[in-house]
Design an enzyme around this catalytic site. Structure first.
Site, PDB file in Angstrom:
ATOM      1  N   HIS A  23       0.829  -1.210   0.000  1.00 27.52           N
ATOM      2  CA  HIS A  23       0.000   0.000   0.000  1.00 27.52           C
ATOM      3  C   HIS A  23       0.865   1.262   0.000  1.00 27.52           C
ATOM      4  CE1 HIS A  23      -4.037  -1.862   0.665  1.00 27.52           C
ATOM      5  NE2 HIS A  23      -3.279  -2.855   1.096  1.00 27.52           N
ATOM      6  N   ASP A 121      -5.691   6.077   0.756  1.00 27.93           N
ATOM      7  CA  ASP A 121      -5.746   4.665   0.366  1.00 27.93           C
ATOM      8  C   ASP A 121      -7.189   4.155   0.450  1.00 27.93           C
ATOM      9  OD1 ASP A 121      -3.782   2.084   0.307  1.00 27.93           O
ATOM     10  OD2 ASP A 121      -5.577   1.618   1.469  1.00 27.93           O
ATOM     11  N   GLN A 342      13.571  -5.318  -5.485  1.00 24.79           N
ATOM     12  CA  GLN A 342      12.943  -6.137  -6.527  1.00 24.79           C
ATOM     13  C   GLN A 342      12.960  -5.465  -7.896  1.00 24.79           C
ATOM     14  OE1 GLN A 342       9.487  -8.497  -5.651  1.00 24.79           O
ATOM     15  NE2 GLN A 342       8.312  -7.362  -7.146  1.00 24.79           N
ATOM     16  N   ASN A 361       1.786  -4.601  -7.062  1.00 27.19           N
ATOM     17  CA  ASN A 361       3.028  -3.877  -7.364  1.00 27.19           C
ATOM     18  C   ASN A 361       4.001  -4.788  -8.100  1.00 27.19           C
ATOM     19  OD1 ASN A 361       2.632  -1.203  -5.943  1.00 27.19           O
ATOM     20  ND2 ASN A 361       2.192  -2.661  -4.306  1.00 27.19           N
ATOM     21  N   ASP A 381      -6.347 -10.268  -2.949  1.00 23.14           N
ATOM     22  CA  ASP A 381      -6.622  -9.865  -4.338  1.00 23.14           C
ATOM     23  C   ASP A 381      -5.809 -10.648  -5.370  1.00 23.14           C
ATOM     24  OD1 ASP A 381      -4.207  -8.916  -3.395  1.00 23.14           O
ATOM     25  OD2 ASP A 381      -4.390  -6.945  -4.299  1.00 23.14           O
ATOM     26  N   GLN A 382      -4.951 -11.545  -4.913  1.00 26.50           N
ATOM     27  CA  GLN A 382      -3.914 -12.068  -5.805  1.00 26.50           C
ATOM     28  C   GLN A 382      -4.407 -12.995  -6.910  1.00 26.50           C
ATOM     29  OE1 GLN A 382      -1.263 -13.448  -2.729  1.00 26.50           O
ATOM     30  NE2 GLN A 382      -1.064 -11.386  -1.894  1.00 26.50           N
TER      31      GLN A 382
HETATM   32  N1  UDP Z   1      -4.073 -11.326   3.312  1.00 29.82           N
HETATM   33  C1  UDP Z   1      -3.017 -11.925   3.936  1.00 29.82           C
HETATM   34  N2  UDP Z   1      -1.764 -11.696   3.446  1.00 29.82           N
HETATM   35  C2  UDP Z   1      -1.555 -10.904   2.379  1.00 29.82           C
HETATM   36  C3  UDP Z   1      -2.635 -10.279   1.753  1.00 29.82           C
HETATM   37  C4  UDP Z   1      -3.880 -10.503   2.246  1.00 29.82           C
HETATM   38  O1  UDP Z   1      -3.162 -12.658   4.893  1.00 29.82           O
HETATM   39  O2  UDP Z   1      -0.392 -10.728   1.981  1.00 29.82           O
HETATM   40  C5  UDP Z   1      -5.415 -11.581   3.778  1.00 29.82           C
HETATM   41  C6  UDP Z   1      -5.909 -10.444   4.612  1.00 29.82           C
HETATM   42  O3  UDP Z   1      -5.650 -10.622   5.966  1.00 29.82           O
HETATM   43  C7  UDP Z   1      -7.376 -10.494   4.325  1.00 29.82           C
HETATM   44  C8  UDP Z   1      -7.523 -11.041   2.915  1.00 29.82           C
HETATM   45  O4  UDP Z   1      -6.284 -11.653   2.644  1.00 29.82           O
HETATM   46  O5  UDP Z   1      -7.998 -11.388   5.210  1.00 29.82           O
HETATM   47  C9  UDP Z   1      -7.984 -10.039   1.867  1.00 29.82           C
HETATM   48  O6  UDP Z   1      -6.963  -9.230   1.368  1.00 29.82           O
HETATM   49  P1  UDP Z   1      -7.247  -8.059   0.298  1.00 29.82           P
HETATM   50  O7  UDP Z   1      -7.886  -8.589  -0.905  1.00 29.82           O
HETATM   51  O8  UDP Z   1      -8.002  -6.982   0.939  1.00 29.82           O
HETATM   52  O9  UDP Z   1      -5.802  -7.578  -0.142  1.00 29.82           O
HETATM   53  P2  UDP Z   1      -4.837  -6.459   0.495  1.00 29.82           P
HETATM   54  O10 UDP Z   1      -5.629  -5.216   0.806  1.00 29.82           O
HETATM   55  O11 UDP Z   1      -4.242  -7.071   1.676  1.00 29.82           O
HETATM   56  O12 UDP Z   1      -3.798  -6.196  -0.583  1.00 29.82           O
HETATM   57  N1  UDP Z   2       9.611  -5.732  -2.490  1.00 26.77           N
HETATM   58  C1  UDP Z   2      10.985  -5.575  -2.618  1.00 26.77           C
HETATM   59  N2  UDP Z   2      11.808  -6.509  -2.082  1.00 26.77           N
HETATM   60  C2  UDP Z   2      11.356  -7.588  -1.405  1.00 26.77           C
HETATM   61  C3  UDP Z   2       9.954  -7.764  -1.274  1.00 26.77           C
HETATM   62  C4  UDP Z   2       9.118  -6.822  -1.834  1.00 26.77           C
HETATM   63  O1  UDP Z   2      11.448  -4.608  -3.233  1.00 26.77           O
HETATM   64  O2  UDP Z   2      12.182  -8.397  -0.943  1.00 26.77           O
HETATM   65  C5  UDP Z   2       8.707  -4.706  -3.028  1.00 26.77           C
HETATM   66  C6  UDP Z   2       8.137  -5.080  -4.372  1.00 26.77           C
HETATM   67  O3  UDP Z   2       8.999  -4.659  -5.403  1.00 26.77           O
HETATM   68  C7  UDP Z   2       6.806  -4.344  -4.373  1.00 26.77           C
HETATM   69  C8  UDP Z   2       6.399  -4.335  -2.908  1.00 26.77           C
HETATM   70  O4  UDP Z   2       7.584  -4.535  -2.169  1.00 26.77           O
HETATM   71  O5  UDP Z   2       6.959  -3.027  -4.818  1.00 26.77           O
HETATM   72  C9  UDP Z   2       5.425  -5.448  -2.567  1.00 26.77           C
HETATM   73  O6  UDP Z   2       4.164  -5.149  -3.052  1.00 26.77           O
HETATM   74  P1  UDP Z   2       3.231  -6.221  -3.764  1.00 26.77           P
HETATM   75  O7  UDP Z   2       1.975  -5.510  -4.120  1.00 26.77           O
HETATM   76  O8  UDP Z   2       3.931  -6.875  -4.882  1.00 26.77           O
HETATM   77  O9  UDP Z   2       2.971  -7.356  -2.704  1.00 26.77           O
HETATM   78  P2  UDP Z   2       2.675  -7.366  -1.110  1.00 26.77           P
HETATM   79  O10 UDP Z   2       3.998  -7.285  -0.469  1.00 26.77           O
HETATM   80  O11 UDP Z   2       1.774  -6.227  -0.779  1.00 26.77           O
HETATM   81  O12 UDP Z   2       2.031  -8.695  -0.901  1.00 26.77           O
END
Ligand code: UDP
Ligand code: UDP
Length: 462
Positions: A23, A121, A342, A361, A381-382
């Site tokens: 975020h 956000d 990354q 991201n 959301d993945q």
């Molecule tokens: N969640 C999680 N790990 C993550 C991303 C999400 O455990 O890295 C869980 C989070 O606790 C929630 C659900 O997935 O219960 C929904 O996540 P959301 O789609 O809102 O994505 P986010 O805002 O975390 O990117």
């Molecule tokens: N990232 C990084 N190095 C790491 C892990 C993550 O630079 O070892 C950065 C990545 O490039 C991205 C952000 O952290 O910009 C992670 O956001 P993303 O939405 O991909 O996944 P989330 O961490 O929220 O699950």
């Protein structure tokens, strides 16, 4: 104030991000982008942060952009709050920020010159919009994931409120949207009982309609259909403009020294493996993944995470993956257990594929560098994001691998898919094509560039 004098003033925009690198990162990038376009930026940071990487990224932003004003939103002490219980520390923090948001009013009125716009956000929309409305301040939401996910985010409250017990297929049909299979929907949204994810979606999804506009880190040609539907009232009527402004490019301050190890590897030969900033695989899954990588015969750079929050990730790498595996891995690749830049890795010529959880991201960064993705969505959301990747022809997603932790995917299966992604020339070609499209979108006259330039023009007049 006369129109002519306000015309001469630069726009002054304040940004308020939420918790977690996923975020925070798009906010940092947007702040930098606005600042170089002569917008005066005030960056409000909820304090303290959950992870060390967040506080380090913030320090780097303020060191590189002294012209950006730093303000802190001091969060209420945790023990005084009674947030909706969530076992995810980042979700818990969303609630803490939300419950501290009344502290924002005095902070906003203390800013000088007065603000032209506020950007927050999506997880904070429902608490922040009333505050900005009360002082007549235009409020924009920066949606930090895909436009496709936005279609679900904005329409979920209608489905959830429809009284139907069976959300087998999300009822977004009314909004003209294709059906989303139940298996893609974040599991907490399908539960009958209330939970923090449901209230997060319902409250913020409803309120976002009252914002002045929604910015999203994507680009026209990558998510054409979702953007069209959002902007033509087919998802929900009365929505303000949804403005794609991505891919938000990484700032120079994010870029650490590139890994020397990569320099010695042939072009396109390395698979980069990472599940983002807040996802830890189970130990069993980590070991199967390691066995799979070794077995594939493909060389790799693998970032291991053992805990969701970096401050707690103290175990030695060898303890996590085991001594035997560690020996095998060393012959075939590089494995680390610390934060790597990354963006720098994905831009290295040695990288030929990315095994990713599809945090948005990460998807945008892979797009930016034209790297094909082997999608292994874990949470939230993945899966929706993985579908966007797959539909654009820049990756493979094995649906049967499920959500993170649902099953243990075997090393043999992982090895097969790794070979597939690294040997598929057509995916590579398509990824390079999308890379060019992304660069056109943010280049002068491109769709994302135009959207942001128009907004800045409007803010200057406010
Ligand atoms: N969640 C999680 N790990 C993550 C991303 C999400 O455990 O890295 C869980 C989070 O606790 C929630 C659900 O997935 O219960 C929904 O996540 P959301 O789609 O809102 O994505 P986010 O805002 O975390 O990117
Ligand atoms: N990232 C990084 N190095 C790491 C892990 C993550 O630079 O070892 C950065 C990545 O490039 C991205 C952000 O952290 O910009 C992670 O956001 P993303 O939405 O991909 O996944 P989330 O961490 O929220 O699950």
């Amino acid at each position: 104030m006369s129109v002519s004098s306000s015309d001469q003033k630069p726009a002054h925009v304040a940004l308020l991000p939420s918790a977690g690198m996923g975020h925070l990162t798009p906010f940092l990038r947007l702040a930098a982008l606005l600042s170089v376009q002569n917008v005066q930026v005030t960056f409000i940071t909820p304090y303290p942060t959950v992870s060390l990487s967040e506080s380090q990224a913030l320090s780097s932003l303020f060191a590189s952009f002294p012209q950006i004003t730093r303000k802190q939103l001091h969060l209420l002490p945790l023990e005084k709050l009674n947030p909706t219980i969530s076992d995810d520390p980042f979700y818990y923090h969303f609630d803490v920020i939300r419950q501290s948001s009344h502290l924002l009013s005095p902070l906003l009125s203390s800013l000088s010159p007065p603000l032209s716009a506020f950007i927050t956000d999506m997880s904070l929309a429902s608490v922040v919009i009333p505050i900005t409305e009360a002082i007549n301040l235009p409020n924009y939401v920066l949606f930090t994931t895909s436009a496709k996910m936005m279609t679900l985010f904005l329409s979920y409250h209608i489905t959830a409120g429809s009284g139907k017990d069976d959300l087998h297929e999300m009822d977004v049909i009314k909004s003209g949207l294709e059906m989303m299979p139940k298996s893609w929907i974040p599991p907490p949204l399908l539960e009958k009982s209330n939970n923090s994810t449901k209230s997060y979606f319902i409250e913020n999804g409803k309120k976002m309609i009252e914002s002045s506009g929604i910015l999203v880190n994507t680009f026209e040609s990558f998510e054409k259909e979702s953007l069209r539907k959002l902007n033509h009232g087919e998802v929900i009527a009365g929505l303000p403009s949804v403005i794609p402004i991505g891919p938000l490019a990484a700032c120079d301050f994010e870029k650490s020294k590139p890994l020397a190890w990569l320099d010695g590897q042939p072009a396109g030969s390395i698979l980069y493996v990472s599940f983002g900033s807040r996802t830890a695989l189970s130990r069993d899954q980590v070991r199967e993944l390691g066995e799979g990588l070794v077995r594939s015969g493909i060389r790799f750079l693998w970032v291991v995470k053992d805990k969701k929050v970096d401050r707690q990730d103290n175990e030695e790498l060898e303890e996590v993956i085991g001594h035997g595996l560690m020996e095998k891995v060393k012959e075939k690749g590089l494995v680390v257990k610390n934060w790597l830049n990354q963006e720098g890795i994905l831009g290295h010529k040695a990288i030929g594929g990315f095994l990713s959880h599809c945090g948005w991201n990460s998807v945008m960064e892979a797009v930016w560098h034209g790297v094909p993705i082997l999608a292994w969505p874990q949470h939230g959301d993945q899966k929706v994001n993985a579908n966007v990747v797959e539909r654009n022809g820049m990756g493979i997603w094995v649906n049967s691998w499920g959500w993170g932790g649902e099953i243990v995917v075997t090393g043999a299966e992982i090895a097969g898919r790794v070979q597939e992604i690294m040997r598929n020339e057509s995916l590579r070609g398509q990824a390079m094509f999308i890379r060019e499209e992304a660069r056109k979108a943010v280049g002068v006259g491109g769709s994302s560039n135009k959207g942001l330039t128009e907004l800045i023009g409007m803010w200057k007049k406010f």
